[in-house]
Design an enzyme around this catalytic site. Structure first.
Site, short mmCIF file in Angstrom:
data_model
loop_
_atom_site.label_atom_id
_atom_site.label_comp_id
_atom_site.label_asym_id
_atom_site.label_seq_id
_atom_site.Cartn_x
_atom_site.Cartn_y
_atom_site.Cartn_z
N CYS A 162 0.53 -1.61 0.19
CA CYS A 162 -0.17 0.07 -0.28
C CYS A 162 0.90 0.81 0.11
O CYS A 162 0.68 2.40 -0.16
CB CYS A 162 -1.28 -0.19 0.91
N HIS A 302 -3.64 7.94 5.87
CA HIS A 302 -3.60 6.64 5.19
C HIS A 302 -4.91 5.84 5.28
O HIS A 302 -5.94 5.34 4.34
CB HIS A 302 -2.73 5.77 5.91
N GLU A 313 -2.17 5.52 13.47
CA GLU A 313 -1.78 6.45 12.62
C GLU A 313 -2.55 7.57 12.88
O GLU A 313 -1.76 8.85 13.24
CB GLU A 313 -2.70 6.38 10.73
N LYS A 334 -10.11 7.97 1.25
CA LYS A 334 -10.40 6.40 0.79
C LYS A 334 -11.22 5.99 1.09
O LYS A 334 -12.25 5.20 0.88
CB LYS A 334 -10.13 5.86 1.24
N HIS A 339 -9.95 1.43 -0.94
CA HIS A 339 -8.42 1.46 -0.90
C HIS A 339 -7.93 0.67 -2.03
O HIS A 339 -7.91 -0.20 -2.10
CB HIS A 339 -7.62 0.51 0.54
N PHE A 398 1.71 -3.16 4.23
CA PHE A 398 1.55 -4.72 4.78
C PHE A 398 3.25 -4.69 4.57
O PHE A 398 3.95 -4.04 3.72
CB PHE A 398 1.32 -6.02 4.44
#
Length: 412
Positions: A162, A302, A313, A334, A339, A398
């Site tokens: 991502c 994010h 976050e 998002k 996403h 990830f």
């Protein structure tokens, strides 16, 4: 060390094809999340996604060329060409080796792998297309753009889940700063709305299952968030050395001033507790930009709509910005697009640049029930007019990989 500016933008998203349509949808707080049409999702626990609704690449890609590219490459080529046209830069025999491309994807050609694996099993190896490998490998996104533009400079792709789009832009930024290129086409692309992808993320319990209300399914920082939505698209920036841009009288959207990258070194999917790694990455980007925390007006978060990501976050922003965190505007686009995985950082960088340029912050939609632990200003539900002198775009992937960009209003 060259200063680096943004002179071109290209975007395809669940809000529509083209920068203007996607930006207008984001500012209006529209949702691009719908029922899946790409395949028959009956029987799947998750039946919603952020599909691009209107993609027609015919003015950029000839019909006979489409069979050589999976959709993620088509998105990259389309947005790369459109961004380059927007920049007004012209590749010549004299400057071609100073023009490069850095466009990545997180997963790549998974739909084509599904399709041609079925052909292999059902009809045998002789029926597999000779274009199979170049239509699925990730670096062919950058490769196709490079070939089309005649860009003979650096040609690479980040593949960092991502964080891919943000790493690609940051890497291109540093290539120009080091003097290795004058112009870079950079960003991220992704299109993996297919059975294997949806089933895989669902098996991880990572996806929202609000099938009855797709538009309200992605709800970053909301107390009732239950997972993210898989989206698709591409976002590309043309980065250019300031000297080059000024010499040709280019229209400059913003200046890119900072890039941070690091690792949580913690877990294959979970972010580090309390966002320690993400906070350190933001601090690295601020240091690289020579910018104090108090100079940042807006963060494109994010903000995936998963429990731990949004919580950590939020804690990371507090850790990195201290008392200024409560004065920051923070939003997650998002909430409208889902996403976009490897394309997320590219699309969100485009939106962050436009926020700086236009003085408009896209909202976090579906923010209805505040989470007491997520207590920042998330620009809920309605866009906000605000002069933005400096902004940040966050991407965390990830494997614990983190990437952060800083953009500033261009002042000459």
């Amino acid at each position: 060390m060259s200063r680096v500016v943004v002179t071109g933008l290209g975007m395809v998203s669940p809000l529509g094809t083209g920068v203007a349509k996607s930006w207008a949808g984001a500012v209006a707080g529209k949702s691009g999340v719908r029922e899946i049409t790409r395949f028959d999702a009956k029987g799947f626990p998750v039946r919603i996604a952020g599909e691009v609704p209107d993609f027609d690449p015919s003015d950029v890609i000839e019909k006979k060329e489409l069979k050589k590219m999976d959709l993620f490459i088509q998105y990259a080529l389309y947005t790369g060409v459109k961004a380059f046209e927007d920049s007004g830069f012209v590749v010549t025999g004299e400057n071609a080796e100073r023009v490069g491309v850095c466009i990545g994807a997180g997963i790549g050609g998974l739909p084509a792998i599904e399709r041609w694996h079925s052909v292999l099993l059902e009809k045998g190896p002789e029926r597999v297309t000779p274009f199979f490998i170049p239509m699925v490998i990730i670096n062919l996104a950058a490769g196709q753009v490079s070939i089309r533009l005649g860009a003979k400079g650096p040609n690479s792709c980040a593949v960092t889940a991502c964080a891919t789009g943000t790493h690609s832009i940051g890497d291109a930024f540093r290539i120009i700063k080091r003097g290795e290129a004058d112009c870079m086409v950079a960003g991220g692309t992704e299109s993996v709305i297919c059975p294997t992808c949806i089933a895989g993320f669902n098996a991880m319990k990572a996806l929202s299952i609000r099938n009855a209300a797709p538009a309200g399914a992605s709800r970053p920082f909301d107390r009732d968030r239950d997972g993210f939505i898989v989206g698709e698209g591409a976002g590309v920036l043309v980065l250019e050395a300031l000297e080059s841009a000024k010499k040709r009288g280019a229209d400059i959207y913003a200046e890119i001033t900072g890039y941070g990258m690091n690792s949580d070194a913690y877990h294959i999917t979970m972010p580090a507790p309390d966002g320690i790694g993400a906070a350190r990455c933001m601090e690295l980007a601020l240091k690289d930009a020579g910018t104090s925390p108090e100079d940042i007006d807006y963060i494109n978060a994010h903000g995936t709509s998963t429990y731990y990501n949004d919580l950590y976050e939020t804690k990371a922003i507090k850790r990195a910005f201290g008392g200024h965190a409560k004065r920051l505007a923070v939003s997650s686009t998002k909430s409208m697009m889902g996403h976009l995985l490897g394309a997320a950082g590219g699309v969100e960088a485009v939106l962050t640049v436009l926020a700086v340029r236009n003085g408009t912050i896209p909202p976090t939609i579906n923010y209805e029930n505040p989470d007491p632990e997520c207590d920042l200003d998330y620009v809920p539900n309605t866009a906000r007019q605000k002069r933005i002198n400096a902004a940040m775009s966050n991407s965390f992937g990830f494997g614990g990989t983190n990437a952060v960009l800083v953009f500033k209003r261009f002042e000459g």
